[in-house]
Design a protein around this motif. Structure first.
Motif, PDB file in Angstrom:
ATOM      1  N   ASP A 202       0.839  -1.206   0.000  1.00 44.73           N
ATOM      2  CA  ASP A 202       0.000   0.000   0.000  1.00 44.73           C
ATOM      3  C   ASP A 202       0.875   1.257   0.000  1.00 44.73           C
ATOM      4  OD1 ASP A 202      -2.522  -1.224   2.346  1.00 44.73           O
ATOM      5  OD2 ASP A 202      -2.190  -1.566   0.193  1.00 44.73           O
ATOM      6  N   PRO A 203       0.435   2.284  -0.711  1.00 42.61           N
ATOM      7  CA  PRO A 203       1.242   3.518  -0.769  1.00 42.61           C
ATOM      8  C   PRO A 203       1.546   4.111   0.600  1.00 42.61           C
ATOM      9  CG  PRO A 203      -0.560   3.617  -2.347  1.00 42.61           C
ATOM     10  CD  PRO A 203      -0.753   2.360  -1.570  1.00 42.61           C
ATOM     11  N   GLU A 204       0.595   3.989   1.554  1.00 42.47           N
ATOM     12  CA  GLU A 204       0.825   4.583   2.880  1.00 42.47           C
ATOM     13  C   GLU A 204       1.984   3.888   3.580  1.00 42.47           C
ATOM     14  OE1 GLU A 204      -3.061   5.430   1.448  1.00 42.47           O
ATOM     15  OE2 GLU A 204      -2.122   3.473   1.805  1.00 42.47           O
ATOM     16  N   ILE A 205       2.079   2.583   3.405  1.00 45.95           N
ATOM     17  CA  ILE A 205       3.163   1.823   4.038  1.00 45.95           C
ATOM     18  C   ILE A 205       4.486   2.154   3.346  1.00 45.95           C
ATOM     19  CG2 ILE A 205       4.060  -0.500   4.451  1.00 45.95           C
ATOM     20  CD1 ILE A 205       1.098  -1.385   4.722  1.00 45.95           C
ATOM     21  N   VAL A 206       4.440   2.233   2.023  1.00 47.18           N
ATOM     22  CA  VAL A 206       5.651   2.581   1.266  1.00 47.18           C
ATOM     23  C   VAL A 206       6.151   3.951   1.705  1.00 47.18           C
ATOM     24  CG1 VAL A 206       6.547   3.128  -1.034  1.00 47.18           C
ATOM     25  CG2 VAL A 206       5.010   1.178  -0.729  1.00 47.18           C
ATOM     26  N   ARG A 207       5.222   4.877   1.844  1.00 42.18           N
ATOM     27  CA  ARG A 207       5.595   6.241   2.218  1.00 42.18           C
ATOM     28  C   ARG A 207       6.204   6.269   3.626  1.00 42.18           C
ATOM     29  NH1 ARG A 207       4.717  11.459   1.266  1.00 42.18           N
ATOM     30  NH2 ARG A 207       3.749  11.093  -0.737  1.00 42.18           N
ATOM     31  N   ALA A 208       5.614   5.502   4.539  1.00 43.84           N
ATOM     32  CA  ALA A 208       6.126   5.501   5.919  1.00 43.84           C
ATOM     33  C   ALA A 208       7.541   4.923   5.970  1.00 43.84           C
ATOM     34  CB  ALA A 208       5.196   4.710   6.834  1.00 43.84           C
ATOM     35  N   VAL A 209       7.808   3.918   5.152  1.00 49.18           N
ATOM     36  CA  VAL A 209       9.166   3.351   5.099  1.00 49.18           C
ATOM     37  C   VAL A 209      10.124   4.373   4.473  1.00 49.18           C
ATOM     38  CG1 VAL A 209      10.580   1.545   4.019  1.00 49.18           C
ATOM     39  CG2 VAL A 209       8.380   0.962   5.057  1.00 49.18           C
ATOM     40  N   ALA A 210       9.640   5.058   3.430  1.00 47.03           N
ATOM     41  CA  ALA A 210      10.482   6.036   2.731  1.00 47.03           C
ATOM     42  C   ALA A 210      10.827   7.240   3.594  1.00 47.03           C
ATOM     43  CB  ALA A 210       9.778   6.509   1.460  1.00 47.03           C
ATOM     44  N   ASN A 211       9.978   7.515   4.598  1.00 47.94           N
ATOM     45  CA  ASN A 211      10.143   8.760   5.366  1.00 47.94           C
ATOM     46  C   ASN A 211      10.208   8.549   6.869  1.00 47.94           C
ATOM     47  OD1 ASN A 211       9.930  10.570   3.069  1.00 47.94           O
ATOM     48  ND2 ASN A 211       7.808   9.884   2.960  1.00 47.94           N
ATOM     49  N   HIS A 212      10.663   7.402   7.329  1.00 43.02           N
ATOM     50  CA  HIS A 212      10.613   7.187   8.779  1.00 43.02           C
ATOM     51  C   HIS A 212      11.618   8.058   9.531  1.00 43.02           C
ATOM     52  CE1 HIS A 212      13.473   3.906   7.599  1.00 43.02           C
ATOM     53  NE2 HIS A 212      14.068   4.186   8.738  1.00 43.02           N
ATOM     54  N   HIS A 213      12.565   8.672   8.797  1.00 43.20           N
ATOM     55  CA  HIS A 213      13.431   9.663   9.441  1.00 43.20           C
ATOM     56  C   HIS A 213      12.997  11.077   9.057  1.00 43.20           C
ATOM     57  CE1 HIS A 213      16.218   6.741  11.061  1.00 43.20           C
ATOM     58  NE2 HIS A 213      16.307   6.158   9.903  1.00 43.20           N
ATOM     59  N   LEU A 214      11.975  11.190   8.218  1.00 40.02           N
ATOM     60  CA  LEU A 214      11.511  12.489   7.741  1.00 40.02           C
ATOM     61  C   LEU A 214       9.997  12.557   7.933  1.00 40.02           C
ATOM     62  CD1 LEU A 214      13.365  12.283   4.324  1.00 40.02           C
ATOM     63  CD2 LEU A 214      13.990  13.837   6.153  1.00 40.02           C
ATOM     64  N   PRO A 215       9.535  12.573   9.132  1.00 41.50           N
ATOM     65  CA  PRO A 215       8.106  12.353   9.373  1.00 41.50           C
ATOM     66  C   PRO A 215       7.165  13.436   8.897  1.00 41.50           C
ATOM     67  CG  PRO A 215       9.223  12.919  11.408  1.00 41.50           C
ATOM     68  CD  PRO A 215      10.287  12.739  10.386  1.00 41.50           C
TER      69      PRO A 215
END
Lengths: 286, 281
Positions: A202-215
């Protein structure tokens, strides 16, 4: 630098030997989303895998998961007692943490224990923050795999990443900043690309992985999931439950804490909850 | 890393000064670039002009909180400055303990407490003084309040957990043995004793009315970032939050001269001690 970055992206996209998303999870998700299916359907699906069944029963009877006094001796009982959400999380955790176990550059056990601790802790923080159950579920998954980009690097560029890790200055800058400097791409982006391309997440999960240091990337609603993962990752690492690389990092950013509506009154409870999150993780990681 | 041009520097500088009082001199453009570039990129900005606009439009305050956090992060030491701690250990704390023995409640404020090292250093000194007198019950008469603008710093302060690098910044070995236990590669301050310090989020630009009055205030190495006009306001508010003849300690390189006439500047060995004038109300 661009050449290295593009080369690594091509490797991530095209390598056929990166782990596929476990088949049972695909089937389980289908069953869970089907409004006509019930607990018995879920139990029947899982029972097709006797090894997984035994593991679930063991977890269901462990101190952190057990409900009630009687031992849980059948999968149907486990599903009924724990509920579909818990069973889904347990199966997800058991199956995902079997992946990348052949990696030798870092300790996969410690790596997955960290991922699971973060995943568990996102659920706890999500409850304090009053976040929707859908976002909590997304954050659980994203928390579990948030650092998978590290494993992807170990898999697709093992010699280069080995050299990178041995030259890492653990006090100078964060892991992701040093990765970007060395390769033009960091573990956030690598992990997000992997789960998007190979697991169709899911895009939301992908995004959270992509930005876990950039919340704070993205819209306010998109930020909630990544803020949960960001905070959970920071707190678990702060308490000594890291992914095994132990590089300089901020605990978390104040804005994420405030955006989730958390209070300093939560801190003492969090200190206890982190240990529970880690205890639950230890039940799941072999 | 994003670069800041002179016009952008002026805009961001004014914003930061308005939001948290920190005054940036010309020549400090590198601070903006090094501390805020990543945040600007994260917020989807390709220049500090658009970042400034985004900060101004930020109704929820999340971006502001993040900017303040990044601009106010400092290194914190244990027992910073021998002269100041000499004064605290040899004079201030024993005198406060004498008052406590007479039944007085003693309130101490560690302003800009950051990750808590100063407040816990003070607690260790007070604990040792009470112990030396054989009167640990006197600890109940002390209230230590630590405040900071940064929640993430206060999180660390509340957990009282420090990595080896932080521990190497001034903890004497004997105190480490007495007050800390090792836990998963870090060191935790006595988890029962730590509860004698309360921490809360507080912006020094706010009114001090909610804080009450204090017998001792430590405001060390924070005012150096403020403009002179803000410093004057700050020290005036601090005087208003102090009992007569109580002490305000600043950093060794800081002075109240030219900023406040509400204090009497005295010396204890090499330490500068600012006493609120007795005839002040």
């Amino acid at each position: 630098m661009n050449q290295t970055r593009n080369e690594i992206i091509d490797l991530i996209d095209q390598r056929g030997d990166l782990p596929a998303f476990p088949a049972i999870l695909v089937k389980l998700q289908r069953v869970l989303k089907d409004p006509d299916s019930d607990n018995a359907d879920v139990a029947r699906l899982i029972e097709l895998d006797p090894v997984l069944t035994l593991k679930i029963l063991k977890v269901a009877n462990s101190p952190y998961y057990r409900t009630g006094y009687l031992e849980i001796d059948t999968l149907a009982t486990a599903v009924n007692r724990l509920g579909l959400d818990r069973i889904g999380e347990i199966v997800l955790a058991l199956e995902v943490t079997k992946l990348f176990l052949d990696i030798t550059l870092i300790d996969p056990g410690k790596f997955w224990k960290h991922g699971l601790a973060v995943a568990n802790f996102t659920m706890m923080v999500g409850k304090y923050a009053g976040v929707s159950s859908q976002i909590q579920a997304q954050a659980f998954f994203a928390g579990l795999v948030h650092d998978v980009g590290v494993m992807v690097f170990c898999h697709v560029i093992p010699e280069r990443y080995d050299l990178f890790l041995s030259g890492l200055d653990r006090q100078k800058a964060s892991l992701e900043n040093q990765e970007k400097e060395a390769f033009g791409i960091d573990h956030q982006e690598a992990g997000a690309r992997f789960i998007q391309k190979h697991w169709q997440m899911d895009p939301e999960i992908v995004r959270a992985v992509a930005n876990h240091h950039l919340p704070f990337s993205g819209t306010a609603l998109q930020q909630q999931c990544q803020q949960l993962v960001h905070l959970a990752n920071g707190v678990c690492t702060f308490f000594g439950y890291s992914n095994g690389i132990d590089c300089l990092s901020e605990v978390f950013n104040t804005g994420a804490w405030e955006a989730l509506g958390l209070s300093l009154d939560h801190v003492e409870t969090m200190m206890i909850d982190v240990n529970i999150a880690v205890g639950k993780a230890a039940e799941l990681v072999e | 890393m994003l670069k800041v041009n002179p016009q952008e520097f002026s805009l961001i500088k004014a914003y930061i000064e308005e939001q948290c009082g920190i005054h940036l001199e010309n020549g400090k453009e590198y601070l903006i670039e090094s501390r805020l570039s990543n945040l600007a990129v994260e917020a989807g900005c390709d220049s500090f002009t658009s970042f400034h606009a985004k900060a101004l439009a930020d109704r929820g305050g999340k971006l502001k909180a993040r900017i303040i956090d990044l601009m106010t992060t400092n290194e914190t030491l244990w027992f910073r400055d021998e002269s100041a701690w000499g004064y605290l250990m040899e004079k201030a704390v024993p005198e406060l303990m004498d008052k406590a023995e007479k039944g007085k409640r003693i309130r101490i404020w560690s302003a800009a407490a950051s990750t808590g090292q100063e407040a816990y250093s003070l607690l260790m000194v007070i604990h040792q003084e009470a112990k030396a007198r054989g009167k640990l019950y006197l600890l109940d008469r002390f209230e230590i309040v630590g405040t900071d603008i940064s929640t993430s710093a206060l999180f660390v302060a509340l957990t009282a957990r420090y990595n080896p690098m932080a521990m190497n910044r001034g903890v004497p070995k004997e105190k480490q043995q007495l007050y800390f236990t090792e836990e998963k590669g870090s060191w935790e301050f006595d988890q029962i004793l730590k509860k004698r310090v309360s921490f809360r989020q507080f912006n020094l630009q706010e009114s001090f009315a909610s804080l009450g009055v204090f017998d001792l205030i430590l405001c060390r190495y924070v005012a150096i970032y403020f403009s002179d006009s803000f410093k004057r306001q700050l020290f005036s508010k601090m005087a208003g939050a102090m009992k007569p003849d109580s002490a305000l300690l600043l950093g060794a390189t800081e002075t109240l001269r030219g900023l406040s006439d509400r204090f009497k500047i005295t010396y204890y060995k090499n330490a500068v001690v600012n006493f609120k004038k007795k005839d002040e109300s």
